[in-house]
Design a protein around this motif. Structure first.
Motif, PDB file in Angstrom:
ATOM      1  N   LYS A  20      34.624  26.034  38.503  1.00  0.00           N
ATOM      2  CA  LYS A  20      35.626  25.399  39.360  1.00  0.00           C
ATOM      3  C   LYS A  20      35.098  25.267  40.789  1.00  0.00           C
ATOM      4  O   LYS A  20      35.481  24.366  41.518  1.00  0.00           O
ATOM      5  N   ASP A  92      44.364  28.372  30.504  1.00  0.00           N
ATOM      6  CA  ASP A  92      45.502  27.974  31.317  1.00  0.00           C
ATOM      7  C   ASP A  92      45.057  26.823  32.220  1.00  0.00           C
ATOM      8  O   ASP A  92      44.317  27.040  33.181  1.00  0.00           O
ATOM      9  N   GLU A  94      46.630  25.098  34.418  1.00  0.00           N
ATOM     10  CA  GLU A  94      47.145  25.124  35.791  1.00  0.00           C
ATOM     11  C   GLU A  94      46.280  25.966  36.711  1.00  0.00           C
ATOM     12  O   GLU A  94      46.129  25.668  37.881  1.00  0.00           O
ATOM     13  N   THR A  95      45.716  27.044  36.175  1.00  0.00           N
ATOM     14  CA  THR A  95      44.896  27.942  36.992  1.00  0.00           C
ATOM     15  C   THR A  95      43.411  27.843  36.667  1.00  0.00           C
ATOM     16  O   THR A  95      42.599  28.453  37.346  1.00  0.00           O
ATOM     17  N   SER A  96      43.061  27.113  35.607  1.00  0.00           N
ATOM     18  CA  SER A  96      41.674  27.011  35.115  1.00  0.00           C
ATOM     19  C   SER A  96      41.122  28.364  34.698  1.00  0.00           C
ATOM     20  O   SER A  96      39.937  28.636  34.873  1.00  0.00           O
ATOM     21  N   ILE A  97      41.975  29.209  34.141  1.00  0.00           N
ATOM     22  CA  ILE A  97      41.562  30.558  33.745  1.00  0.00           C
ATOM     23  C   ILE A  97      41.462  30.650  32.228  1.00  0.00           C
ATOM     24  O   ILE A  97      42.347  30.190  31.513  1.00  0.00           O
ATOM     25  N   ARG A  99      41.470  33.332  29.225  1.00  0.00           N
ATOM     26  CA  ARG A  99      41.968  34.694  29.008  1.00  0.00           C
ATOM     27  C   ARG A  99      41.686  35.155  27.585  1.00  0.00           C
ATOM     28  O   ARG A  99      41.598  34.339  26.676  1.00  0.00           O
ATOM     29  N   GLU A 120      42.851  40.082  35.954  1.00  0.00           N
ATOM     30  CA  GLU A 120      43.149  38.941  36.809  1.00  0.00           C
ATOM     31  C   GLU A 120      43.569  39.406  38.191  1.00  0.00           C
ATOM     32  O   GLU A 120      44.328  40.359  38.345  1.00  0.00           O
ATOM     33  N   VAL A 122      45.665  38.707  41.336  1.00  0.00           N
ATOM     34  CA  VAL A 122      46.832  37.930  41.722  1.00  0.00           C
ATOM     35  C   VAL A 122      46.706  37.592  43.196  1.00  0.00           C
ATOM     36  O   VAL A 122      46.487  38.483  44.019  1.00  0.00           O
ATOM     37  N   PRO A 123      46.840  36.303  43.563  1.00  0.00           N
ATOM     38  CA  PRO A 123      46.711  35.954  44.980  1.00  0.00           C
ATOM     39  C   PRO A 123      47.791  36.628  45.824  1.00  0.00           C
ATOM     40  O   PRO A 123      48.938  36.715  45.415  1.00  0.00           O
TER      41      PRO A 123
END
Length: 136
Positions: A20, A92, A94-97, A99, A120, A122-123
């Motif tokens: 990303k 995901d 939306e987050t490009s993650i 899992r 993960e 978390v921001p």
């Protein structure tokens, strides 16, 4: 499959997984043999850089039967047999993650060229002294 609605791509989709943060780099195996490592490096765009997603969310290498698989203690990810539960992943969009399906708090991460599993992050959201958080 039991992952209906949890995956973003239909079974049989071929993907190159780009960073990303640097789209010239992608997730790729050092070799498509059991025990091979996964790295993030300059994309080779060869057959071995392409993964095929199956109906369970596994990322198959160019050698069918070998997938991206989490190790036993779920701290690392490399190339191994696809029948391992640690091979089932979700994405995901939306987050490009990416899992682990069995533990969605464990995500595929990298530092430099090294790829590993981590909890993960978390921001952090900052609130001013006059703002109030919204709850539903």
């Amino acid at each position: 499959s039991f992952l209906d609605g949890k995956q973003s791509f239909p079974a049989g989709t071929k993907v190159i997984i780009l960073s990303k943060f640097d789209p010239t780099k992608c997730l790729q195996p050092t070799s498509v043999e059991a025990g091979g490592k996964l790295i993030v490096d300059e994309c080779r765009f060869d057959e071995d850089s392409i993964f095929t997603i199956d109906q369970y969310g596994r990322l198959h290498t160019s050698k069918w039967g070998l997938c991206a698989v989490a190790n036993a203690d779920r701290t690392n990810i490399g190339i191994g047999a696809c029948f391992d539960c640690g091979a089932v992943l979700t994405y995901d969009p939306e987050t490009s993650i990416i899992r682990l399906y069995e533990d969605p708090t464990n995500v595929v991460s990298y530092l430099g060229t090294g790829v590993f599993l981590a909890e993960e992050i978390v921001p952090i959201t900052c609130l001013s002294s006059t703002s109030q958080p919204n709850f539903f």
